[in-house]
Scaffold this active site. Structure first.
Site, PDB file in Angstrom:
ATOM      1  N   ASP A   1       0.776  -1.321  -0.019  1.00 33.58           N
ATOM      2  CA  ASP A   1       0.041   0.129  -0.175  1.00 33.58           C
ATOM      3  C   ASP A   1       0.889   1.212  -0.120  1.00 33.58           C
ATOM      4  O   ASP A   1       0.675   2.341  -0.769  1.00 33.58           O
ATOM      5  CB  ASP A   1      -1.034  -0.012   1.177  1.00 33.58           C
ATOM      6  CG  ASP A   1      -2.051  -1.070   1.168  1.00 33.58           C
ATOM      7  OD1 ASP A   1      -2.706  -1.165   2.079  1.00 33.58           O
ATOM      8  OD2 ASP A   1      -2.206  -1.663   0.102  1.00 33.58           O
TER       9      ASP A   1
ATOM     10  N   SER B   1     -13.367   8.673  -1.891  1.00 39.15           N
ATOM     11  CA  SER B   1     -12.010   8.152  -1.233  1.00 39.15           C
ATOM     12  C   SER B   1     -11.502   9.108  -0.191  1.00 39.15           C
ATOM     13  O   SER B   1     -12.259  10.183  -0.068  1.00 39.15           O
ATOM     14  CB  SER B   1     -10.969   7.414  -2.194  1.00 39.15           C
ATOM     15  OG  SER B   1      -9.970   6.922  -1.364  1.00 39.15           O
ATOM     16  N   LEU B   2     -10.387   8.913   0.420  1.00 39.52           N
ATOM     17  CA  LEU B   2      -9.777   9.933   1.063  1.00 39.52           C
ATOM     18  C   LEU B   2      -8.310  10.297   0.626  1.00 39.52           C
ATOM     19  O   LEU B   2      -7.713   9.494   0.252  1.00 39.52           O
ATOM     20  CB  LEU B   2      -9.664   9.672   2.614  1.00 39.52           C
ATOM     21  CG  LEU B   2     -10.941   9.191   3.419  1.00 39.52           C
ATOM     22  CD1 LEU B   2     -10.512   8.484   4.687  1.00 39.52           C
ATOM     23  CD2 LEU B   2     -11.447  10.695   3.905  1.00 39.52           C
TER      24      LEU B   2
ATOM     25  N   LYS C   1      -8.261   4.157  11.346  1.00 35.74           N
ATOM     26  CA  LYS C   1      -8.607   4.043   9.741  1.00 35.74           C
ATOM     27  C   LYS C   1      -8.619   2.279   9.771  1.00 35.74           C
ATOM     28  O   LYS C   1      -7.544   1.748   9.688  1.00 35.74           O
ATOM     29  CB  LYS C   1      -7.861   4.400   8.877  1.00 35.74           C
ATOM     30  CG  LYS C   1      -8.219   4.331   7.722  1.00 35.74           C
ATOM     31  CD  LYS C   1      -7.027   5.167   6.675  1.00 35.74           C
ATOM     32  CE  LYS C   1      -7.469   5.144   5.268  1.00 35.74           C
ATOM     33  NZ  LYS C   1      -7.378   3.671   4.574  1.00 35.74           N
TER      34      LYS C   1
ATOM     35  N   GLU D   1     -16.578  -0.256   6.804  1.00 34.71           N
ATOM     36  CA  GLU D   1     -15.198  -1.233   6.242  1.00 34.71           C
ATOM     37  C   GLU D   1     -15.754  -2.767   6.741  1.00 34.71           C
ATOM     38  O   GLU D   1     -16.093  -2.747   8.200  1.00 34.71           O
ATOM     39  CB  GLU D   1     -14.145  -0.779   6.763  1.00 34.71           C
ATOM     40  CG  GLU D   1     -13.824   0.413   6.528  1.00 34.71           C
ATOM     41  CD  GLU D   1     -13.116   0.307   4.942  1.00 34.71           C
ATOM     42  OE1 GLU D   1     -12.449  -0.751   4.595  1.00 34.71           O
ATOM     43  OE2 GLU D   1     -13.192   1.547   4.192  1.00 34.71           O
TER      44      GLU D   1
ATOM     45  N   CYS E   1      25.357 -28.765   9.894  1.00 28.30           N
ATOM     46  CA  CYS E   1      25.016 -27.805  11.014  1.00 28.30           C
ATOM     47  C   CYS E   1      26.015 -26.700  10.454  1.00 28.30           C
ATOM     48  O   CYS E   1      27.247 -26.750  10.465  1.00 28.30           O
ATOM     49  CB  CYS E   1      25.090 -28.310  12.262  1.00 28.30           C
ATOM     50  SG  CYS E   1      25.047 -26.890  13.509  1.00 28.30           S
TER      51      CYS E   1
ATOM     52  N   CYS F   1      28.396 -25.978  13.929  1.00 26.44           N
ATOM     53  CA  CYS F   1      29.298 -27.140  14.459  1.00 26.44           C
ATOM     54  C   CYS F   1      29.615 -28.063  13.394  1.00 26.44           C
ATOM     55  O   CYS F   1      30.608 -28.819  13.796  1.00 26.44           O
ATOM     56  CB  CYS F   1      28.704 -27.842  15.820  1.00 26.44           C
ATOM     57  SG  CYS F   1      27.209 -28.963  15.299  1.00 26.44           S
TER      58      CYS F   1
ATOM     59  N   CYS G   1      19.993 -30.504  14.191  1.00 21.55           N
ATOM     60  CA  CYS G   1      21.426 -31.138  14.324  1.00 21.55           C
ATOM     61  C   CYS G   1      21.455 -31.765  15.664  1.00 21.55           C
ATOM     62  O   CYS G   1      21.027 -31.527  16.687  1.00 21.55           O
ATOM     63  CB  CYS G   1      22.214 -29.746  14.780  1.00 21.55           C
ATOM     64  SG  CYS G   1      23.696 -29.959  15.399  1.00 21.55           S
TER      65      CYS G   1
ATOM     66  N   CYS H   1      26.829 -28.225  20.461  1.00 19.20           N
ATOM     67  CA  CYS H   1      26.516 -27.187  19.352  1.00 19.20           C
ATOM     68  C   CYS H   1      26.407 -25.771  19.795  1.00 19.20           C
ATOM     69  O   CYS H   1      25.284 -25.555  20.742  1.00 19.20           O
ATOM     70  CB  CYS H   1      25.240 -27.836  18.705  1.00 19.20           C
ATOM     71  SG  CYS H   1      25.037 -26.484  17.134  1.00 19.20           S
TER      72      CYS H   1
END
Length: 678
Positions: free
Chosen positions: A33, A82-83, A113, A171, A405, A408, A424, A430
């Site tokens: 938007d 609209s606005l 809004k 809305e 991983c 490690c 892992c 680790c």
């Protein structure tokens, strides 16, 4: 030169109309938007500078959304505008200054809004006879049957002095809690989730079968009046009171103020608290409250001059996905995450977002190099919603899950056949897993040690002060004095070190269930931990329990029981228990539950938000009173507690004949049990 300007304006207008079509008709926008607003502002600036090239069909002159989608087109009685938007207080001040030039004296009505779908309701002689989408402002699509499935919209107005004809603007939206529940349900059924509540509301309202719309918990809030015959009002706020008195769903989130400063305070309040609202908001609307002044100022071709929308920073944006990397969690789970070009979303700059697992990457069809849509709400980690497929240029490539991983070097593997998570197996040493486990110990879900955050956990490990979580409660001030993180520039012990030691000492007396959670036993969260603590009373008893005994505990079951057995069978896990016990951590249930067991033997489901309880708080209240809190409604459910913006669980309760309680009745149940319910 003039030909280039005309071509630029025409091209930008065509691009914006294409975006409007994707937004209003397809419900699949490819830009945010905020990006659309920026492009529209660019077009407005060009047209203002070169008005001779402004077209009557320009997106700046007409309201977006005028596209046929299979529903019958009908005209609004009064044009649905609209606005205009502003994006900061400097722009808002400029708008205020324009109003001041009209030499009017007025108050301001500020309201949140709603980020939903604009709808126009038409009532004749009190009865709802038509509902149209906004369309192009003059003509909309007839969605009357679908609108009539929304429970908050009255089919007939009630009260006094009802006008003979009334157009009501508002809305339609998907409440956030209901949206999350709905998305979970459709994902479980193997269908694609909606990207956001606005798209879900639009998609639900555009169903050809009203029964589909009826199955989705849409809501609506009204915020304006179009044509009206047989009634009048002098202010916007009075209009809202009238609409409410006639049974229409008006918002309580508005305020009439007198000064610019008060307007800014309202804007700042909801920007800070926007994620506490039951529906999505993308800003605040400021209107002149007095109707005679509204009429005096009038309209442009597309928007009223007496109202403006102050837009907040977006919570959904697009950016470039540069790479997909992986992180290792406290239980060894390896999770892909998106590494992106930094982008501002919800007011903060982000460059990482979660992707959950490799199957989720495949399901969403995300490729490295894609332009992706990301979303962030509140303090939640940003999530990649999906790719903008239309933006691909052929250079994108698929993500390949690593086999070792990254922290490690241990070979990764699935814990069980069919497990979507790769882990892992080097759980003891680790570095990533150990760091995450330490951090989790300090979380509110576990031992609630505020000072033990991510940076503190990292510092403890990197300085060698602890080798695993078993050493945590043996830390001393002398040890912390050797770490730069816990000392001042002059070498003296820092305040964070003193706070950590005090917090660690306090954590030793936490309830047993918190200790169990802190151990990071796979599948054992707060609910299962509370059941285990209540049933066995000590870590020693849990260790000695059989699989059958553990699985028989309400809220545990065979999978969790097996996980508990496996965890306690590991030698270095037993060493953690021994070290913590020797350091004074309570391994026996010391918490005495004095709450009356009014919910003993009862299973409750909570849906929607409650005023007096947080999500975790209501679950804890149910457990402390002897009940079981469940996440799904079944024939075994005794009660469903319904708060604001409930999900589909409320409808499921009615379908199964399960009694539904409001919050007041739930409190009665907690206090007195089923016999005390009115």
């Amino acid at each position: 030169m003039s030909a280039l300007i005309a071509e630029q304006i025409a091209a930008l207008g065509e691009e914006l109309r294409d975006h409007q079509f994707r937004y209003y008709v397809l419900d699949k926008p490819i830009i945010s938007d905020a990006e659309f607003d920026a492009k529209l502002k660019e077009l407005e600036a060009l047209e203002n500078k070169y008005p001779q090239y402004r077209s009557a069909e320009s997106p700046t002159q007409i309201v977006g959304g005028g596209f046929a989608t299979g529903f019958e087109a009908r005209d609004h009685i009064s044009k649905m505008t609209s606005l205009d938007n502003v994006f900061g207080f400097d722009e808002l001040a400029t708008w205020f200054d324009r109003i001041d030039k009209a030499n009017v004296t007025n108050s301001w009505l500020c309201e949140v809004k709603v980020d939903g779908l604009a709808i126009n309701l038409l009532y004749r002689d009190s009865k709802l006879v038509q509902a149209l989408t906004r369309g192009n402002g003059v003509t909309g699509e007839d969605v009357t049957l679908n609108i009539k499935t929304i429970s908050v919209i009255p089919h007939e107005l009630v009260g006094k002095n009802i006008p003979s004809l009334l157009e009501v603007r508002g809305e339609v939206f998907f409440p956030l809690k209901a949206f999350n529940d709905f998305n979970e349900e459709i994902q479980e059924s193997g269908k694609a989730a909606f990207a956001n509540p606005r798209n879900a509301a639009a998609g639900s309202l555009r169903q050809k079968d009203p029964r589909v719309t009826a199955s989705r918990p849409l809501s609506m809030v009204v915020h304006g009046i179009g044509a009206i015959e047989g009634a009048s009002f002098t202010s916007q706020s009075q209009a809202y009171e009238l609409l409410k008195s006639w049974g229409l769903p008006t918002s309580t989130r508005y305020k009439v103020v007198q000064t610019r400063k008060e307007v800014e305070e309202f804007i700042n309040f909801y920007q800070t608290n926007r994620h506490d609202v039951e529906h999505e908001i993308d800003g605040v609307v400021i209107k002149i409250n007095e109707i005679d002044i509204q009429n005096q100022l009038g309209y442009t071709s597309r928007a009223p001059k007496w109202a403006i929308a102050f837009k907040y920073p977006p919570v959904e944006v697009t950016t470039k996905l540069l790479d997909i990397k992986v992180s290792v969690g406290r239980t060894g789970r390896v999770t892909p995450f998106a590494y992106m070009e930094p982008v501002v979303v919800a007011g903060s700059t982000v460059s990482n977002a979660t992707l959950h697992n490799q199957e989720e990457v495949l399901r969403k069809g995300i490729l490295i190099g894609d332009t992706v849509i990301i979303r962030k709400a509140g303090d939640v980690i940003p999530e990649v919603l999906g790719p903008v497929v239309e933006m691909r240029d052929g250079s994108e490539r698929a993500f390949v899950m690593p086999t070792k991983c990254p922290d490690c070097g241990t070979k990764l593997k699935a814990i069980s056949v069919g497990d979507v998570d790769i882990r892992c197996p080097n759980t003891q040493s680790c570095p990533a897993q150990l760091r995450e486990r330490l951090f989790y110990i300090g979380s509110r879900a576990a031992l609630d040690i505020d000072v033990l955050g991510f940076e503190a956990a990292t510092a403890l490990l990197e300085s060698g002060l602890i080798t695993d979580e078993g050493d945590l409660f043996d830390l001393t001030s002398d040890q912390l004095a050797t770490s730069e993180f816990f000392t001042k520039k002059d070498g003296a012990l820092g305040a964070n070190a003193e706070k950590l030691l005090i917090a660690l000492d306090g954590a030793k007396s936490r309830p047993l269930w918190r200790v169990l959670v802190a151990l990071s036993i796979r599948h054992v969260g707060p609910t299962a931990a509370q059941s285990l603590a209540k049933s066995f009373g000590s870590v020693a008893a849990i260790t000695q329990a059989s699989l059958e005994q553990l699985a028989a505990v309400d809220g545990v079951g065979e999978i969790i029981a097996q996980s508990v057995i496996e965890w306690f069978d590991i030698d270095w896990h037993q060493a953690i228990i021994r070290k913590w016990s020797e350091a004074g951590v309570a391994m026996v249930e010391t918490f005495v539950n004095t709450n009356p067991q009014t919910l003993a033997g009862l299973t409750l489901v909570v849906t929607g938000s409650l005023e007096s309880f947080t999500r975790d708080g209501v679950d804890e209240a149910i457990t402390l009173h002897g009940g079981k809190s469940s996440g799904s409604v079944s024939k075994k459910t005794n009660y469903v507690v319904v708060g604001d913006s409930p999900g589909s669980k409320a409808a499921k309760a009615e379908e199964l004949g399960v009694r539904v309680l409001n919050e007041a009745q739930f409190k009665q149940l907690l206090a007195h049990g089923p016999d005390g319910l009115k």
